[in-house]
Design a protein around this motif. Sequence first.
Motif, PDB file in Angstrom:
ATOM      1  N   GLY A  95       0.821  -1.209   0.000  1.00 20.83           N
ATOM      2  CA  GLY A  95       0.000   0.000   0.000  1.00 20.83           C
ATOM      3  C   GLY A  95       0.854   1.257   0.000  1.00 20.83           C
ATOM      4  N   ASP A  96       1.909   1.278   0.811  1.00 23.82           N
ATOM      5  CA  ASP A  96       2.795   2.441   0.878  1.00 23.82           C
ATOM      6  C   ASP A  96       3.436   2.730  -0.479  1.00 23.82           C
ATOM      7  OD1 ASP A  96       2.206   2.557   3.565  1.00 23.82           O
ATOM      8  OD2 ASP A  96       4.109   1.678   4.224  1.00 23.82           O
ATOM      9  N   LEU A  97       3.896   1.664  -1.144  1.00 25.73           N
ATOM     10  CA  LEU A  97       4.554   1.857  -2.440  1.00 25.73           C
ATOM     11  C   LEU A  97       3.551   2.276  -3.514  1.00 25.73           C
ATOM     12  CD1 LEU A  97       7.183  -1.047  -2.587  1.00 25.73           C
ATOM     13  CD2 LEU A  97       7.272   1.143  -1.427  1.00 25.73           C
ATOM     14  N   LEU A  98       2.356   1.720  -3.433  1.00 28.25           N
ATOM     15  CA  LEU A  98       1.318   2.095  -4.400  1.00 28.25           C
ATOM     16  C   LEU A  98       0.899   3.552  -4.234  1.00 28.25           C
ATOM     17  CD1 LEU A  98      -0.730  -1.215  -4.201  1.00 28.25           C
ATOM     18  CD2 LEU A  98       0.367  -0.308  -6.277  1.00 28.25           C
ATOM     19  N   VAL A  99       0.894   4.031  -2.997  1.00 30.67           N
ATOM     20  CA  VAL A  99       0.604   5.449  -2.748  1.00 30.67           C
ATOM     21  C   VAL A  99       1.662   6.311  -3.427  1.00 30.67           C
ATOM     22  CG1 VAL A  99       0.566   7.243  -0.985  1.00 30.67           C
ATOM     23  CG2 VAL A  99      -0.712   5.135  -0.628  1.00 30.67           C
ATOM     24  N   GLN A 100       2.933   5.892  -3.331  1.00 24.68           N
ATOM     25  CA  GLN A 100       4.007   6.637  -3.968  1.00 24.68           C
ATOM     26  C   GLN A 100       3.807   6.725  -5.474  1.00 24.68           C
ATOM     27  OE1 GLN A 100       7.520   4.750  -1.321  1.00 24.68           O
ATOM     28  NE2 GLN A 100       8.234   6.232  -2.814  1.00 24.68           N
ATOM     29  N   LEU A 101       3.187   5.689  -6.043  1.00 28.12           N
ATOM     30  CA  LEU A 101       2.938   5.673  -7.490  1.00 28.12           C
ATOM     31  C   LEU A 101       1.634   6.364  -7.861  1.00 28.12           C
ATOM     32  CD1 LEU A 101       4.009   1.994  -8.297  1.00 28.12           C
ATOM     33  CD2 LEU A 101       5.258   4.082  -8.865  1.00 28.12           C
ATOM     34  N   GLY A 102       0.896   6.823  -6.856  1.00 28.06           N
ATOM     35  CA  GLY A 102      -0.376   7.492  -7.127  1.00 28.06           C
ATOM     36  C   GLY A 102      -1.510   6.532  -7.420  1.00 28.06           C
TER      37      GLY A 102
END
Length: 213
Positions: A169-176
């Motif tokens: 989830g954290d990494l997906l947030v970084q990708l928007g």
Amino acid sequence: MSMTEDEQIAQIKDWWQRNGKPLLTGGVLALALVFGWKGWQEYQSTQAQTASLTYQQLLETSLTAEGKPDIAKVAELAGKLKSEHAGSHYAQYAALFVAKVAVESGKLDDAAAELKALIDKPVDATVAELARQRLARVLAAQGKVEDGLKLLDGEAGKAWLASREELKGDLLVQLGRTDDAHAAYQKAKQALADDAAVGGLQMKLDDLAKGDA
């Protein structure tokens, strides 16, 4: 026809000549194996104690007056564990510690190298997953978020499902990719006990909800 005493003695002597020596040799070998195994166990125990003491010294390098680890000492002790106790839990947890120190020092390439080596030949599933998740975070910090996500593909053990999905989830947030991030956070929440789900993870879900509003 019954044998005389002399004939019985002769037969015993003949049997001993044919079988006694191999049996004796086998007995000696058996004793050697028993004492050899005990010696090996004692050696292993001594090695484990030595590795434990070295690992404890490694951890204590972070307790300096300045609150920062002695990087040179960390490298020395970790190198000792890797060379003298290669493949052991102590050596691999030392590598995790070295990677942590490298991250704190801003040396992300060094941290990534340590973690990749652990993923290639982990001593157990716990080390493998710790190294995988930490490397994913290091890659994301280097701007290689997609590479970090690829590391998190596949099934995670039940004990690691929540932390892996939260990290996704954290990494997906970084990708928007907020919808995918929300789904990952929800999986993480479901994998946790109700009381454990309250806190940072719930805040992340709330933040995404506010962003969608």
